[in-house]
Design a protein around this motif. Structure first.
Motif, mmCIF file in Angstrom:
data_model
loop_
_atom_site.group_PDB
_atom_site.id
_atom_site.type_symbol
_atom_site.label_atom_id
_atom_site.label_comp_id
_atom_site.label_asym_id
_atom_site.label_seq_id
_atom_site.Cartn_x
_atom_site.Cartn_y
_atom_site.Cartn_z
ATOM 1 N N SER A 191 9.303 -36.357 -5.003
ATOM 2 C CA SER A 191 10.297 -35.769 -4.107
ATOM 3 C C SER A 191 11.676 -36.335 -4.405
ATOM 4 N N ALA A 192 12.702 -35.585 -4.020
ATOM 5 C CA ALA A 192 14.076 -36.077 -4.131
ATOM 6 C C ALA A 192 14.316 -37.157 -3.082
ATOM 7 N N ARG A 193 15.387 -37.911 -3.257
ATOM 8 C CA ARG A 193 15.699 -38.985 -2.317
ATOM 9 C C ARG A 193 15.989 -38.431 -0.927
ATOM 10 N N SER A 194 15.486 -39.125 0.079
ATOM 11 C CA SER A 194 15.694 -38.717 1.473
ATOM 12 C C SER A 194 15.460 -39.931 2.363
ATOM 13 N N LYS A 195 15.597 -39.707 3.661
ATOM 14 C CA LYS A 195 15.264 -40.743 4.635
ATOM 15 C C LYS A 195 14.835 -40.053 5.921
ATOM 16 N N PRO A 196 13.598 -40.299 6.336
ATOM 17 C CA PRO A 196 12.576 -41.092 5.654
ATOM 18 C C PRO A 196 12.019 -40.359 4.442
ATOM 19 N N ALA A 197 11.101 -41.031 3.744
ATOM 20 C CA ALA A 197 10.471 -40.397 2.582
ATOM 21 C C ALA A 197 9.700 -39.153 3.031
ATOM 22 N N ALA A 198 9.735 -38.126 2.183
ATOM 23 C CA ALA A 198 9.065 -36.869 2.524
ATOM 24 C C ALA A 198 7.548 -37.005 2.415
ATOM 25 N N ASN A 199 6.848 -36.217 3.215
ATOM 26 C CA ASN A 199 5.398 -36.076 3.071
ATOM 27 C C ASN A 199 5.130 -34.966 2.062
ATOM 28 N N LEU A 200 4.228 -35.215 1.123
ATOM 29 C CA LEU A 200 3.944 -34.248 0.065
ATOM 30 C C LEU A 200 2.577 -33.612 0.283
ATOM 31 N N SER A 201 2.540 -32.299 0.142
ATOM 32 C CA SER A 201 1.283 -31.541 0.281
ATOM 33 C C SER A 201 1.090 -30.673 -0.941
ATOM 34 N N TRP A 202 -0.175 -30.460 -1.318
ATOM 35 C CA TRP A 202 -0.503 -29.673 -2.511
ATOM 36 C C TRP A 202 -0.977 -28.282 -2.121
ATOM 37 N N TYR A 203 -0.499 -27.279 -2.889
ATOM 38 C CA TYR A 203 -0.906 -25.892 -2.661
ATOM 39 C C TYR A 203 -1.481 -25.319 -3.956
ATOM 40 N N ILE A 204 -2.594 -24.638 -3.820
ATOM 41 C CA ILE A 204 -3.207 -23.921 -4.943
ATOM 42 C C ILE A 204 -3.356 -22.470 -4.515
ATOM 43 N N MET B 165 -2.942 -24.574 1.114
ATOM 44 C CA MET B 165 -2.874 -26.034 1.079
ATOM 45 C C MET B 165 -4.292 -26.590 0.972
ATOM 46 N N MET B 166 -4.536 -27.356 -0.069
ATOM 47 C CA MET B 166 -5.883 -27.856 -0.280
ATOM 48 C C MET B 166 -5.893 -29.021 -1.253
ATOM 49 N N VAL B 167 -6.948 -29.825 -1.150
ATOM 50 C CA VAL B 167 -7.281 -30.842 -2.138
ATOM 51 C C VAL B 167 -8.704 -30.508 -2.589
ATOM 52 N N PRO B 168 -8.856 -29.992 -3.814
ATOM 53 C CA PRO B 168 -10.183 -29.540 -4.260
ATOM 54 C C PRO B 168 -11.247 -30.631 -4.158
ATOM 55 N N GLU B 169 -12.475 -30.187 -3.940
ATOM 56 C CA GLU B 169 -13.601 -31.111 -3.816
ATOM 57 C C GLU B 169 -13.744 -31.967 -5.080
ATOM 58 N N GLY B 170 -13.917 -33.257 -4.880
ATOM 59 C CA GLY B 170 -14.078 -34.170 -6.001
ATOM 60 C C GLY B 170 -12.773 -34.711 -6.543
ATOM 61 N N SER B 171 -11.629 -34.283 -5.970
ATOM 62 C CA SER B 171 -10.319 -34.734 -6.450
ATOM 63 C C SER B 171 -9.995 -36.129 -5.914
ATOM 64 N N VAL B 172 -9.113 -36.801 -6.627
ATOM 65 C CA VAL B 172 -8.640 -38.116 -6.202
ATOM 66 C C VAL B 172 -7.147 -37.999 -5.915
ATOM 67 N N LEU B 173 -6.750 -38.369 -4.698
ATOM 68 C CA LEU B 173 -5.363 -38.228 -4.263
ATOM 69 C C LEU B 173 -4.769 -39.607 -4.002
ATOM 70 N N SER B 174 -3.548 -39.840 -4.501
ATOM 71 C CA SER B 174 -2.880 -41.120 -4.268
ATOM 72 C C SER B 174 -1.405 -40.873 -3.956
ATOM 73 N N HIS B 175 -0.824 -41.759 -3.135
ATOM 74 C CA HIS B 175 0.583 -41.649 -2.724
ATOM 75 C C HIS B 175 1.305 -42.976 -2.934
ATOM 76 N N GLU B 176 2.607 -42.878 -3.131
ATOM 77 C CA GLU B 176 3.440 -44.067 -3.261
ATOM 78 C C GLU B 176 4.833 -43.746 -2.748
ATOM 79 N N ILE B 177 5.454 -44.695 -2.047
ATOM 80 C CA ILE B 177 6.833 -44.550 -1.575
ATOM 81 C C ILE B 177 7.731 -45.443 -2.415
ATOM 82 N N ILE B 178 8.779 -44.840 -2.977
ATOM 83 C CA ILE B 178 9.731 -45.560 -3.820
ATOM 84 C C ILE B 178 11.006 -45.780 -3.012
#
Length: 275
Positions: free
Chosen positions: A153-166, A170-183
């Motif tokens: 995501s672009a810089r903001s305050k607070p950090a944006a929440n990210l969601s995936w769309y297929i 909006m979904m996270v396919p079965e068996g997927s591994v999801l990870s997040h980090e705030i910079i």
């Protein structure tokens, strides 16, 4: 005749209680904003001594009805006051910055003989929306068996929440591994980074072309959506290939045509010079 004992109790008169009846402070501001902070109170028959305002326990405004002038402002990080619009129950903030954020307190004190004192608090957060859409990238790993997607995501305050769309779902396919980090950046702004590892054999993936996108939101409000990443899911032993966007293909053909035309013009000019 039996004597009787009478006890006389002298009770103080009933006194209405000093209280703050209304406290209005915006919970969310944007840099450059102006805002009224309002603190209404009921003296309950007492005499007002002072009204003080604090940010993170640091006093920045004071109202004394017995003094001349009746108000005083003090330096505090991120606090800019328009005294012409401030008074006994209000403070007018201007030019809000990231440093304005904090815990705001209104404290009301009564004069003698009771010297009552009440106060109330509320937090103000400063919100900086992202100026650009999130960026999405993808690559195949493990000989095409897995797809690794990354979204920043672009810089903001607070950090944006990210969601995936297929395919717009909006979904996270079965068996997927999801990870997040705030910079966290030096200017106090933040970016979100998300990675999604998808097994291409996942039964929850739709067939055919996959349209992948990443959505950025803050406080449940969508701020922006990334460009779509198109992936062709093949049902054979060959690793899936990234789908070429038709518009990008047209742009590439136009570039080749322009280059060919430029070469032809150059050759004609060269022949005329030689001749």
């Amino acid at each position: 005749m039996r004597g009787e004992l009478y006890i006389l109790l002298i009770l103080p008169p009933m006194i209405a209680c000093l209280k703050i009846s209304s406290f209005e402070v915006p919970s969310l501001l944007v840099p450059g904003d102006s805002a009224y902070l309002t603190c209404l109170f009921d003296l309950g028959g007492e005499k007002l001594y002072s009204v003080k305002w604090f940010k993170n326990e640091q006093e920045f405004y004071r109202f004394f009805p017995s003094l001349n002038p009746q108000y005083m402002a003090f330096r505090a990080p991120g606090i800019h006051i328009d005294l012409t619009k401030s008074g006994r129950s209000t403070v007018y903030l201007t030019n809000v910055t990231l440093e304005t954020e904090g815990r705001f307190t209104c404290q009301v004190s009564a004069d003698e003989p009771f010297f009552g004192c009440v106060q109330v608090h509320r937090n103000i957060s400063v919100y900086v929306p992202p100026e650009e859409s999130p960026e999405i990238t993808g690559e195949f790993t493990d000989y095409g068996e897995n797809l690794t997607l990354r979204c920043l995501s672009a810089r903001s305050k607070p950090a944006a929440n990210l969601s995936w769309y297929i395919n717009d779902v909006m979904m996270v396919p079965e068996g997927s591994v999801l990870s997040h980090e705030i910079i966290r950046h030096h200017d106090r702004l933040e970016s979100s980074s998300a990675q999604l590892d998808i097994p291409m054999g996942s039964s929850s993936l739709p067939d055919g072309l996959l349209r992948l996108a990443c959505e950025a939101s803050i406080s449940n409000f969508v701020t922006s959506i990334s460009k779509e990443l198109l992936i062709s899911r093949e049902h054979n032993d060959q690793p899936p290939q990234q789908h070429i966007d038709p518009q990008e293909e047209v742009n590439s053909q136009d570039s080749l045509r322009a280059l060919g035309f430029l070469l032809v013009v150059t050759m004609i000019l060269w022949i005329e010079l030689v001749g």
